[in-house]
Enzyme design. Sequence first.
Site, PDB file in Angstrom:
ATOM      1  N   ASP A 298      -5.529   8.684  15.912  1.00 11.82           N
ATOM      2  CA  ASP A 298      -5.760   9.490  14.717  1.00 11.82           C
ATOM      3  C   ASP A 298      -7.241   9.524  14.374  1.00 11.82           C
ATOM      4  O   ASP A 298      -8.046   8.795  14.958  1.00 11.82           O
ATOM      5  CB  ASP A 298      -4.927   8.949  13.536  1.00 11.82           C
ATOM      6  CG  ASP A 298      -4.951   7.430  13.433  1.00 11.82           C
ATOM      7  OD1 ASP A 298      -5.806   6.810  14.080  1.00 11.82           O
ATOM      8  OD2 ASP A 298      -4.130   6.869  12.701  1.00 11.82           O
TER       9      ASP A 298
ATOM     10  N   ASN B  53       2.808   0.532   4.005  1.00 11.27           N
ATOM     11  CA  ASN B  53       3.907   1.432   3.631  1.00 11.27           C
ATOM     12  C   ASN B  53       4.775   1.814   4.836  1.00 11.27           C
ATOM     13  O   ASN B  53       5.616   2.703   4.744  1.00 11.27           O
ATOM     14  CB  ASN B  53       3.361   2.703   2.959  1.00 11.27           C
ATOM     15  CG  ASN B  53       2.483   3.529   3.891  1.00 11.27           C
ATOM     16  OD1 ASN B  53       2.245   3.149   5.039  1.00 11.27           O
ATOM     17  ND2 ASN B  53       1.992   4.662   3.411  1.00 11.27           N
TER      18      ASN B  53
ATOM     19  N   HIS C 125       3.655   3.029   7.764  1.00 10.36           N
ATOM     20  CA  HIS C 125       3.162   4.110   8.624  1.00 10.36           C
ATOM     21  C   HIS C 125       2.757   3.595  10.005  1.00 10.36           C
ATOM     22  O   HIS C 125       2.400   2.424  10.161  1.00 10.36           O
ATOM     23  CB  HIS C 125       2.035   4.914   7.951  1.00 10.36           C
ATOM     24  CG  HIS C 125       0.683   4.262   7.901  1.00 10.36           C
ATOM     25  ND1 HIS C 125      -0.224   4.515   6.898  1.00 10.36           N
ATOM     26  CD2 HIS C 125       0.049   3.379   8.711  1.00 10.36           C
ATOM     27  CE1 HIS C 125      -1.334   3.832   7.103  1.00 10.36           C
ATOM     28  NE2 HIS C 125      -1.197   3.129   8.214  1.00 10.36           N
TER      29      HIS C 125
ATOM     30  N   GLU D 216       2.807   9.103   7.651  1.00 13.22           N
ATOM     31  CA  GLU D 216       3.152   8.472   6.384  1.00 13.22           C
ATOM     32  C   GLU D 216       4.664   8.570   6.143  1.00 13.22           C
ATOM     33  O   GLU D 216       5.362   9.339   6.828  1.00 13.22           O
ATOM     34  CB  GLU D 216       2.401   9.180   5.243  1.00 13.22           C
ATOM     35  CG  GLU D 216       0.873   9.142   5.378  1.00 13.22           C
ATOM     36  CD  GLU D 216       0.267   7.780   5.039  1.00 13.22           C
ATOM     37  OE1 GLU D 216       0.941   6.741   5.194  1.00 13.22           O
ATOM     38  OE2 GLU D 216      -0.904   7.756   4.621  1.00 13.22           O
TER      39      GLU D 216
HETATM   40  C1  F6R Z   1      -5.354   3.638  12.554  1.00  9.90           C
HETATM   41  C2  F6R Z   1      -3.892   3.469  12.561  1.00  9.90           C
HETATM   42  C3  F6R Z   1      -3.223   2.858  11.393  1.00  9.90           C
HETATM   43  C4  F6R Z   1      -3.488   1.349  11.308  1.00  9.90           C
HETATM   44  C5  F6R Z   1      -2.752   0.721  10.139  1.00  9.90           C
HETATM   45  C6  F6R Z   1      -3.061  -0.763   9.995  1.00  9.90           C
HETATM   46  O1  F6R Z   1      -5.815   4.138  13.782  1.00  9.90           O
HETATM   47  O2  F6R Z   1      -3.268   3.837  13.508  1.00  9.90           O
HETATM   48  O3  F6R Z   1      -1.848   3.081  11.468  1.00  9.90           O
HETATM   49  O4  F6R Z   1      -3.080   0.744  12.508  1.00  9.90           O
HETATM   50  O5  F6R Z   1      -3.091   1.383   8.956  1.00  9.90           O
HETATM   51  O6  F6R Z   1      -4.397  -0.935   9.623  1.00  9.90           O
HETATM   52  P1  F6R Z   1      -4.988  -2.397   9.362  1.00  9.90           P
HETATM   53  O7  F6R Z   1      -4.949  -3.112  10.655  1.00  9.90           O
HETATM   54  O8  F6R Z   1      -6.403  -2.144   8.882  1.00  9.90           O
HETATM   55  O9  F6R Z   1      -4.127  -3.027   8.325  1.00  9.90           O
END
Ligand code: F6R
Length: 240
Positions: free
Chosen positions: A67, A135, A137, A142
């Site tokens: 992403d 959440n 995701h 989301e």
């Molecule tokens: C970003 C992504 C997100 C993160 C997730 C966890 O490329 O794919 O899904 O993996 O938000 O982020 P952290 O590790 O910062 O809690």
Amino acid sequence: MKIIVAEDRAAASKCAADIVDHFVRGQRRALLGVATGRTTEVLYAELVRRHQQDGLSFAGVDVYLLDEYAGIDPDDPCRFRNVVQRELAQRVDLRRDAVHCPDPDAPDLAGECCRYEYLVRSAHIGLQILGIGSNGHIAFNEPGSAFDSVTRIVTLSEQTRSDNARFFGDDRPVPERAITQGISTILAAAELLLLACGERKAAAVARAVHGPLCEMVPASALQLHASATVVLDPDAASLL
Ligand code: F6R
């Protein structure tokens, strides 16, 4: 789904690194899907250490980002392309042209999403690294994202923007939109590896692993995959 609960956060990162290491060493050309965030930062540091000390080479690897924020300056350190360059690509022997990502500056964003979807699908990702949002995701899918979703522009939830504010500091707002691979794009990878650490992830992990398949918990889609491994530290596993 295989679930591994490691002794602590460092051990969980090492365990995830073992899986990536095995995947990368096992083939001449490896297609690796990468996530970004605090969790994967520790994993990438361990992979860099193995490159420097244990001869782990990324010369035959191509990486594909999950992403990217939209409406973010190309030089912003939070831009995921820059994160992957800084944490991994520039510190190992990845080829210069081996980092693939969606371009949020493309004049035709819908067309760019189609281009990236096609690129990822035709590449056939061998191992996809994932984190999980508090959440539930995965990537920026989301809650409410369809399990058959593909690469598209999304609006980030308030929860995600508030969780990610720590990366941007006080002076810059968290972008409101992003391009993300869809859930069906992610599920097309041959193997999935989700790494989660910390109490903040415990509820989302429990719902993803033991809850019903539910679009309000995007990570529950991993239950549909034939080869998904979830690596946790004890805090993230505390509600299992
Ligand atoms: C970003 C992504 C997100 C993160 C997730 C966890 O490329 O794919 O899904 O993996 O938000 O982020 P952290 O590790 O910062 O809690």
